[in-house]
Design a protein around this motif. Structure first.
Motif, PDB file in Angstrom:
ATOM      1  N   MET A  94      36.543  33.739  32.509  1.00  0.00           N
ATOM      2  CA  MET A  94      36.828  34.851  31.888  1.00  0.00           C
ATOM      3  C   MET A  94      38.588  35.297  32.414  1.00  0.00           C
ATOM      4  SD  MET A  94      35.280  38.930  32.606  1.00  0.00           S
ATOM      5  CE  MET A  94      35.071  38.638  34.411  1.00  0.00           C
ATOM      6  N   THR A  95      39.311  35.751  31.413  1.00  0.00           N
ATOM      7  CA  THR A  95      40.627  36.313  31.709  1.00  0.00           C
ATOM      8  C   THR A  95      40.539  37.702  32.288  1.00  0.00           C
ATOM      9  OG1 THR A  95      41.231  34.888  30.143  1.00  0.00           O
ATOM     10  CG2 THR A  95      43.014  36.310  31.030  1.00  0.00           C
ATOM     11  N   VAL A  96      41.191  37.930  33.403  1.00  0.00           N
ATOM     12  CA  VAL A  96      41.444  39.171  33.771  1.00  0.00           C
ATOM     13  C   VAL A  96      42.667  39.573  33.469  1.00  0.00           C
ATOM     14  CG1 VAL A  96      41.235  41.013  35.322  1.00  0.00           C
ATOM     15  CG2 VAL A  96      39.278  39.338  35.341  1.00  0.00           C
TER      16      VAL A  96
ATOM     17  N   SER B 262      40.639  43.166  39.711  1.00  0.00           N
ATOM     18  CA  SER B 262      40.045  42.000  40.011  1.00  0.00           C
ATOM     19  C   SER B 262      39.609  42.273  41.436  1.00  0.00           C
ATOM     20  CB  SER B 262      40.813  40.646  39.576  1.00  0.00           C
ATOM     21  OG  SER B 262      42.071  40.902  40.324  1.00  0.00           O
ATOM     22  N   MET B 263      40.416  42.946  42.030  1.00  0.00           N
ATOM     23  CA  MET B 263      40.099  42.882  43.536  1.00  0.00           C
ATOM     24  C   MET B 263      38.873  43.775  43.835  1.00  0.00           C
ATOM     25  SD  MET B 263      42.142  41.401  45.644  1.00  0.00           S
ATOM     26  CE  MET B 263      43.633  40.577  45.207  1.00  0.00           C
TER      27      MET B 263
ATOM     28  N   PHE C 231      44.934  33.103  40.493  1.00  0.00           N
ATOM     29  CA  PHE C 231      45.976  33.890  40.132  1.00  0.00           C
ATOM     30  C   PHE C 231      47.034  33.069  39.482  1.00  0.00           C
ATOM     31  CE2 PHE C 231      45.373  38.485  40.954  1.00  0.00           C
ATOM     32  CZ  PHE C 231      44.219  38.571  41.754  1.00  0.00           C
ATOM     33  N   ALA C 232      47.746  33.666  38.307  1.00  0.00           N
ATOM     34  CA  ALA C 232      48.625  32.971  37.643  1.00  0.00           C
ATOM     35  C   ALA C 232      50.133  33.738  37.938  1.00  0.00           C
ATOM     36  CB  ALA C 232      48.603  32.926  36.108  1.00  0.00           C
ATOM     37  N   GLU C 233      51.115  32.929  38.491  1.00  0.00           N
ATOM     38  CA  GLU C 233      52.434  33.260  38.695  1.00  0.00           C
ATOM     39  C   GLU C 233      53.386  33.463  37.276  1.00  0.00           C
ATOM     40  OE1 GLU C 233      54.532  30.993  41.358  1.00  0.00           O
ATOM     41  OE2 GLU C 233      56.588  31.538  40.658  1.00  0.00           O
ATOM     42  N   ASN C 234      53.126  32.920  36.473  1.00  0.00           N
ATOM     43  CA  ASN C 234      53.808  32.990  34.941  1.00  0.00           C
ATOM     44  C   ASN C 234      52.865  32.499  33.967  1.00  0.00           C
ATOM     45  OD1 ASN C 234      53.863  30.039  34.835  1.00  0.00           O
ATOM     46  ND2 ASN C 234      55.685  30.139  36.363  1.00  0.00           N
TER      47      ASN C 234
ATOM     48  N   VAL D 285      40.455  34.092  35.746  1.00  0.00           N
ATOM     49  CA  VAL D 285      41.725  33.833  35.785  1.00  0.00           C
ATOM     50  C   VAL D 285      42.532  35.003  35.390  1.00  0.00           C
ATOM     51  CG1 VAL D 285      43.617  32.626  34.747  1.00  0.00           C
ATOM     52  CG2 VAL D 285      41.649  31.358  35.022  1.00  0.00           C
ATOM     53  N   CYS D 286      43.187  35.312  36.711  1.00  0.00           N
ATOM     54  CA  CYS D 286      44.056  36.637  36.888  1.00  0.00           C
ATOM     55  C   CYS D 286      45.309  36.548  36.462  1.00  0.00           C
ATOM     56  CB  CYS D 286      43.710  37.471  38.204  1.00  0.00           C
ATOM     57  SG  CYS D 286      42.198  37.435  38.774  1.00  0.00           S
TER      58      CYS D 286
END
Lengths: 417, 196
Positions: free
Chosen positions: A103-105, A123-124, A135-138, A162-163
């Motif tokens: 799941m994408t958040v 998400s927290m 967590f994705a940076e870009n 995946v946040c």
């Protein structure tokens, strides 16, 4: 293939390359473009076989994902904010049942007051739900993490979130390298379920478990997260070998060698932090940033190893535990138990407040000379806060807080940014 | 790094303009980042979108506070929003208007910046002619290519064709090309006037 595209579109294409068989979604900003993109790919026949199911709510979205996954299908959904809260009961069920849904958040604040902008509150709020949280940076990392998430989740039979920062990433156009279908196929084998609802070999999934085994089932979920601590770096390495770039992993240090001060952060703000740290380094400050890519499982050992040489640690987070302070900070402190370090929590960017290089540089310079408050709210409008506190002290019927503050702030339409 | 801020109103394709500009820069081998200021999705409300262009990876995520380039899609914003806020001293300004800077009451602004970098172009009228609708966004990108030379008209045309197809794409490309010529001529006149 290199292309210039929107983050949501890039994620949609990457998810499609993972050949999901069931996608169910309910639209909510800022996630909507992702499932719209996937909907188009299913409708045009580009992504097949795949069932795209429009559901009536987020609760239904997760419930359908659970059913699909239990039937042996690779299942995907996406949500944000209130949507994630509305599906919360099913979110816990997905992990409790050990179903590897991805799941994408698209991270967004939670109301009230209603706010569509980015922070990490959503998400927290599901921090302890048993899902893995990456967590994705870009945008490159966002799309890469989805490919890794299916691999990781299915190996462990655990769901993965995946946040990615809502709007800041989901709506940003930037250069991304889209992998080929052949490479994704080679990296991600077909889903082989550990448990499957099959009329030919009937089983039941979701038994009631009493005191005799409940703790053990719970512990096994923890054991899987511990296994993930080992597998996440391995999968990231394998990904790097095949696709030629580093994405994912547990943590990622930047200029942390010899750093006296290390900033810990999650998500897209790491980019702005890197630019800030380059400037501060150029001015002689020994400072670095530690990005946390895997928030669940939380990489206690990796965080400790990365931070133990520093004199002070600043956790900069887009989430806030009302009544305590930081959420990420609490976990970072646990990683640092027994070490003598100055620790600061900086709450920033709630509800989409811009996190600027100038504010970061000012805050981090204060930290470097240990003048920062242990709990700092970056760029908080104190006069605005104090006016409301005075109003409440003065009269009983002080009225709704949000409306009062908006009146005090005045029109924002004329502001540039 | 080149930072561009685009001001307009909901429905004018402000966000699309920033996205197309980033595609044009990408087409020329550069790194680019485009993003909207979020939240004002009502038709007619002031909207801002941003584009950064650089030769290396762009990591910065803050809104553009000190732009090198301002594109104003709707001149009525000039009296509502301080669009010039943070503009760099040698910045470029492109405004969608039939009127000149002086006629728009911007003589003060014009005096503070490099006059040859401040241009107005009747983008709505040009769009109306080629598209039948007064959508100024792609047109202004053609004008920006002429004004700054920082992206080529070919790259802008490519970006337009990536975003639109068929008659809409062609109409926008034609309109952008006309704006390119209009701005080139205006710049020649300005240069001439300055030499005089």
């Amino acid at each position: 293939m290199l292309k210039q595209t929107e983050g949501s579109q890039a994620v949609a294409e990457a998810v499609a390359l993972c050949r999901p068989e069931v996608i169910c979604a309910y639209p909510i900003s800022p996630q909507t473009h992702i499932v719209e993109g996937l909907g188009e790919l299913v409708k045009s026949g580009t992504l097949k076989p795949c069932e795209f199911i429009n559901v009536e709510s987020e609760f239904a979205a997760m419930s359908v994902a659970i059913g699909a996954s239990a039937a042996g299908a690779r299942a995907y959904t996406a949500t944000a904010s209130q949507g994630l809260l509305f599906m919360a009961e099913a979110v816990f069920n997905a992990s409790g049942l050990g179903l590897p849904i991805v799941m994408t958040v698209a991270n967004r604040a939670i109301g009230a007051p209603i706010n569509i902008w980015n922070d990490h509150s959503d998400s927290m709020s599901q921090r302890d739900c048993g899902w893995l949280q990456l967590f994705a940076e870009n945008n490159q990392e966002a799309l890469d993490l989805h490919i890794q998430a299916f691999r990781l989740g299915e190996e462990l039979s655990m769901p993965v979130m995946v946040c990615m920062d809502g709007f800041i990433l989901t709506h940003a156009y930037e250069r991304i390298d889209m992998p080929s279908q052949a490479d994704v196929d080679a990296f991600l084998p077909p889903y082989e379920p550990r448990q499957v609802l099959d009329p030919a070999e009937p089983v039941s999934i979701g038994a009631m478990v009493g005191p005799e085994a409940f703790m053990e089932v719970r512990y096994l979920a923890h054991a899987k997260q511990n296994q993930a601590l080992l597998r996440i770096p391995q999968i990231a390495d394998e990904f790097a070998r095949r696709f030629g770039r580093a994405s994912g992993g547990l943590v990622r240090p930047y200029r942390c060698e010899d750093a006296q001060t290390i900033v810990v952060a999650l998500g897209s703000v790491i980019g702005t932090l890197k630019d800030t740290i380059d400037d501060l380094r150029a001015g002689g400050m020994k400072i670095g940033v530690l990005g946390i890519q895997s928030f669940r499982p939380f990489p206690l050992a990796a965080v400790r190893a990365a931070l133990q040489g520093a004199k002070r640690v600043v956790v900069l987070e887009k989430s806030f535990c009302v009544g305590l302070g930081g959420i990420v900070s609490t976990d970072v402190r646990m990683a640092l138990s027994g070490l003598q370090l100055h620790g600061y929590t900086v709450i920033a960017g709630l509800g989409g407040r811009a996190i600027t290089k100038a504010s970061l540089a000012r805050t981090l310079t204060e930290a470097q000379s240990d003048k920062l408050q242990p709990l700092t709210f970056m760029d908080l409008d104190w006069p605005l806060v104090n006016r409301q506190l005075e109003r409440e002290a003065k009269m009983r019927r002080s009225g709704p807080i949000a409306e009062n503050l908006l009146r005090d702030v005045g029109s924002v339409a004329s502001k540039v940014v | 790094m080149l930072q561009i801020r685009i001001h307009g109103r909901g429905g004018q394709g402000v966000v699309t303009a920033a996205e197309m500009l980033s595609v044009a820069a990408f087409e020329q081998g550069r790194h680019a980042q485009a993003f909207p200021s979020f939240g004002s999705e009502r038709t007619g409300a002031p909207v801002v979108a941003f584009c950064r262009i650089d030769d290396r990876e762009i990591r910065l995520r803050e809104p553009i506070l000190a732009p090198d380039v301002l594109i104003v899609q709707d001149p009525t914003l000039l009296h509502q929003v301080d669009v010039f806020q943070g503009l760099q001293p040698d910045g470029y300004v492109l405004i969608n208007s039939k009127r000149s800077f002086d006629e728009l009451g911007l003589a003060d602004i014009a005096a503070r910046f490099r006059r040859e970098r401040l241009i107005t172009v009747p983008a709505s009228e040009i769009a109306l002619k080629h598209l039948g609708r007064p959508l100024p966004n792609a047109v202004l990108l053609g004008g920006f290519a002429a004004l700054s030379g920082l992206v080529s008209l070919e790259a802008v045309a490519h970006a337009i064709r990536e975003k639109f197809s068929g008659k809409v794409a062609q109409g926008n490309v034609d309109a952008a090309s006309e704006a390119f010529e209009v701005v080139k001529n205006e710049m020649a006149e300005l240069a001439h006037a300055q030499t005089d």
